[in-house]
Design an enzyme around this catalytic site. Structure first.
Site, short mmCIF file in Angstrom:
data_model
loop_
_atom_site.label_atom_id
_atom_site.label_comp_id
_atom_site.label_asym_id
_atom_site.label_seq_id
_atom_site.Cartn_x
_atom_site.Cartn_y
_atom_site.Cartn_z
N CYS A 113 0.81 -1.23 0.00
CA CYS A 113 0.00 0.00 0.00
C CYS A 113 0.84 1.27 0.00
CB CYS A 113 -0.94 0.00 1.19
SG CYS A 113 -1.91 -1.51 1.30
N HIS A 252 -3.31 6.79 2.09
CA HIS A 252 -3.77 5.49 1.59
C HIS A 252 -5.17 5.25 2.16
CE1 HIS A 252 -4.31 1.37 0.83
NE2 HIS A 252 -3.98 0.95 2.03
N ASN A 282 -10.28 -0.33 -0.14
CA ASN A 282 -8.82 -0.27 -0.10
C ASN A 282 -8.27 -0.89 -1.39
OD1 ASN A 282 -6.11 -0.79 0.35
ND2 ASN A 282 -6.39 -1.51 2.45
O1 UT7 Z 1 -3.67 -1.30 3.73
C1 UT7 Z 1 -3.71 -1.68 5.07
C2 UT7 Z 1 -4.77 -2.72 5.16
N1 UT7 Z 1 -5.19 -3.07 6.45
C3 UT7 Z 1 -6.11 -2.40 7.18
O2 UT7 Z 1 -6.54 -1.33 6.89
C4 UT7 Z 1 -6.62 -3.13 8.38
C5 UT7 Z 1 -6.46 -2.42 9.67
N2 UT7 Z 1 -7.36 -3.03 10.61
C6 UT7 Z 1 -8.65 -2.68 10.72
O3 UT7 Z 1 -9.07 -1.76 10.05
C7 UT7 Z 1 -9.53 -3.41 11.69
O4 UT7 Z 1 -8.73 -4.24 12.50
C8 UT7 Z 1 -10.65 -4.22 10.98
C9 UT7 Z 1 -11.62 -3.30 10.26
C10 UT7 Z 1 -10.02 -5.18 9.97
C11 UT7 Z 1 -11.41 -5.03 12.03
O5 UT7 Z 1 -12.00 -4.16 12.97
P1 UT7 Z 1 -11.92 -4.50 14.53
O6 UT7 Z 1 -12.69 -3.48 15.23
O7 UT7 Z 1 -10.48 -4.69 14.88
O8 UT7 Z 1 -12.73 -5.86 14.59
P2 UT7 Z 1 -12.27 -7.25 15.15
O9 UT7 Z 1 -11.34 -7.91 14.18
O10 UT7 Z 1 -11.81 -7.08 16.56
O11 UT7 Z 1 -13.64 -8.01 15.14
C12 UT7 Z 1 -14.70 -7.61 15.97
C13 UT7 Z 1 -15.87 -8.53 15.67
C14 UT7 Z 1 -15.52 -10.00 15.70
O12 UT7 Z 1 -16.62 -10.69 16.26
P3 UT7 Z 1 -16.61 -11.20 17.76
O13 UT7 Z 1 -15.43 -12.13 17.83
O14 UT7 Z 1 -16.43 -9.97 18.59
O15 UT7 Z 1 -17.94 -11.86 17.90
C15 UT7 Z 1 -15.37 -10.36 14.26
O16 UT7 Z 1 -15.65 -11.72 14.01
O17 UT7 Z 1 -16.36 -8.25 14.34
C16 UT7 Z 1 -16.43 -9.49 13.63
N3 UT7 Z 1 -16.22 -9.23 12.23
C17 UT7 Z 1 -17.20 -8.94 11.38
N4 UT7 Z 1 -18.53 -8.84 11.55
C18 UT7 Z 1 -19.27 -8.53 10.48
C19 UT7 Z 1 -15.03 -9.21 11.55
N5 UT7 Z 1 -15.27 -8.91 10.26
C20 UT7 Z 1 -16.60 -8.74 10.14
C21 UT7 Z 1 -17.43 -8.43 9.05
N6 UT7 Z 1 -18.76 -8.32 9.26
N7 UT7 Z 1 -16.95 -8.20 7.79
#
Ligand code: UT7
Length: 325
Positions: A113, A252, A282
């Site tokens: 990225c 980005h 992204n």
């Molecule tokens: O170019 C760089 C690329 N990378 C990035 O930009 C990623 C940087 N990271 C992030 O932006 C965040 O970590 C994410 C958006 C990927 C995830 O957000 P988060 O607030 O860290 O969520 P999490 O991974 O802690 O998940 C929270 C909950 C989980 O459920 P439980 O275990 O709390 O029941 C996940 O299973 O959200 C769930 N979850 C979803 N639910 C609905 C994860 N993905 C999804 C989804 N839809 N797509």
């Protein structure tokens, strides 16, 4: 004279997939995706639109907008982590062939990225060093091809597209003034494709998921916020700028929460950041030139404006540029 951006072009596949459409086949929702990322849609390339095709279209758009003929191009750089062929030839070579510019040098640049930020610095170096007069720097990605569509934690984040700039000499005081290019290789496996390379070669036993992009979201999130602040603050400090001097920061386009948190920490008004992940999600190395192209089309970019770019992502790479437009 120094190197600067003569024009910006872009190409986005027509197929537009909304969050609601994704929710038809995946356990997710528009509400979750928007509230966690700011993403509303993404554009997905068809089988007839490999990365080189999108890169070529973006390059042709940039050349047309500059009113420069393809014969004037000396070098083609394609920043991508989704090349047409896994190892070689470079996607840039396919763009060179299809643009029809025999003998022009071309190579791919792999900084995920941050690829476009690296590409601007390399392109500037080629021009300032007298190696080339006009350089196409293209960021192009077909991330849908390396997305695991069964992993909702990554599948909702990415999209396809390409952006390109034509670099050439501009008047003193304008152009690419400064670049910062960094890597934290200790986080190399926080965002990567586990198999298919020489360390874990593809074999009949390869787990299919290991041929897709894999991410530790939380780790990348924390890294992204920290380095966003670092790059923007350092670019301002090194160039004697305050937030008031900056017209736009073009980050980005990974996730609006990363940008909000970074803006708050750096004490920079959010309005200075140009954000378009709502429409394109992204697109890795394509996201900054795609944003610049959209800004250009809206008439937002005026000569003399002070612009910062900031990239961050797989590698873990990070960096940015200070450009006087
Ligand atoms: O170019 C760089 C690329 N990378 C990035 O930009 C990623 C940087 N990271 C992030 O932006 C965040 O970590 C994410 C958006 C990927 C995830 O957000 P988060 O607030 O860290 O969520 P999490 O991974 O802690 O998940 C929270 C909950 C989980 O459920 P439980 O275990 O709390 O029941 C996940 O299973 O959200 C769930 N979850 C979803 N639910 C609905 C994860 N993905 C999804 C989804 N839809 N797509």
């Amino acid at each position: 004279m120094t190197a600067g951006v003569l024009s910006v072009g872009s190409y986005v596949p027509t197929r537009r997939v909304s969050n609601d459409e994704l929710a038809l086949t995946m356990d997710t929702s528009d509400e979750w995706i928007r509230s966690h990322t700011g993403i509303g849609n993404r554009h997905i390339a068809s089988d007839d639109e490999p990365t080189s095709f999108m890169a070529l279209r973006a390059a042709e758009d940039a050349l047309a907008r500059a009113g420069v003929s393809k014969e004037e191009v000396d070098q083609i750089i394609v920043a991508t982590i989704t090349p047409d062929y896994r190892d070689f030839p470079a996607t840039a070579n396919l763009v060179q062939r299809d643009l029809g510019v025999p003998h022009v040098g071309s190579f791919d640049l792999k900084a995920a990225c941050t690829g476009f930020a690296y590409g601007l610095a390399v392109g500037r170096g080629l021009i300032d060093g007298g190696v080339a007069k006009k350089v196409l720097v293209i960021g192009a990605e077909k991330l849908s091809a390396i997305t695991n569509w069964e992993d909702r934690s990554t599948a909702v984040l990415f999209g396809d597209g390409a952006g390109a700039v034509l670099l050439g000499s501009v008047d003193e005081g304008r152009g690419i003034q400064d670049s910062i290019l960094r890597t934290d290789g200790t986080g190399a496996e926080a965002l990567f494709m586990p198999a298919g390379g020489t360390s874990t070669r593809f074999s009949p036993e390869t787990v299919p998921q290991d041929l897709f992009l894999k991410m530790d979201g939380q780790k990348v999130y924390n890294f992204a916020v920290r380095v966003n602040v670092e790059i923007v603050s350092e670019l301002m400090e090194r160039n004697g700028l305050t937030p008031d001097d900056i017209d736009y920061i073009v980050p980005h386009q990974a996730n609006f929460r990363i940008i909000h948190a970074a803006a708050r920490r750096a004490k920079i008004p959010l309005e200075k950041y140009y954000l378009n992940m709502e429409e394109y999600a992204n697109t890795s190395s394509a996201s900054i030139p795609l944003a610049l192209s959209e800004m250009d089309r809206k008439g937002l970019l005026k000569p003399g404006m002070r612009i910062l770019t900031v990239g961050f992502g797989g590698g873990l790479t990070y960096g940015g540029n200070y450009i006087v437009w």
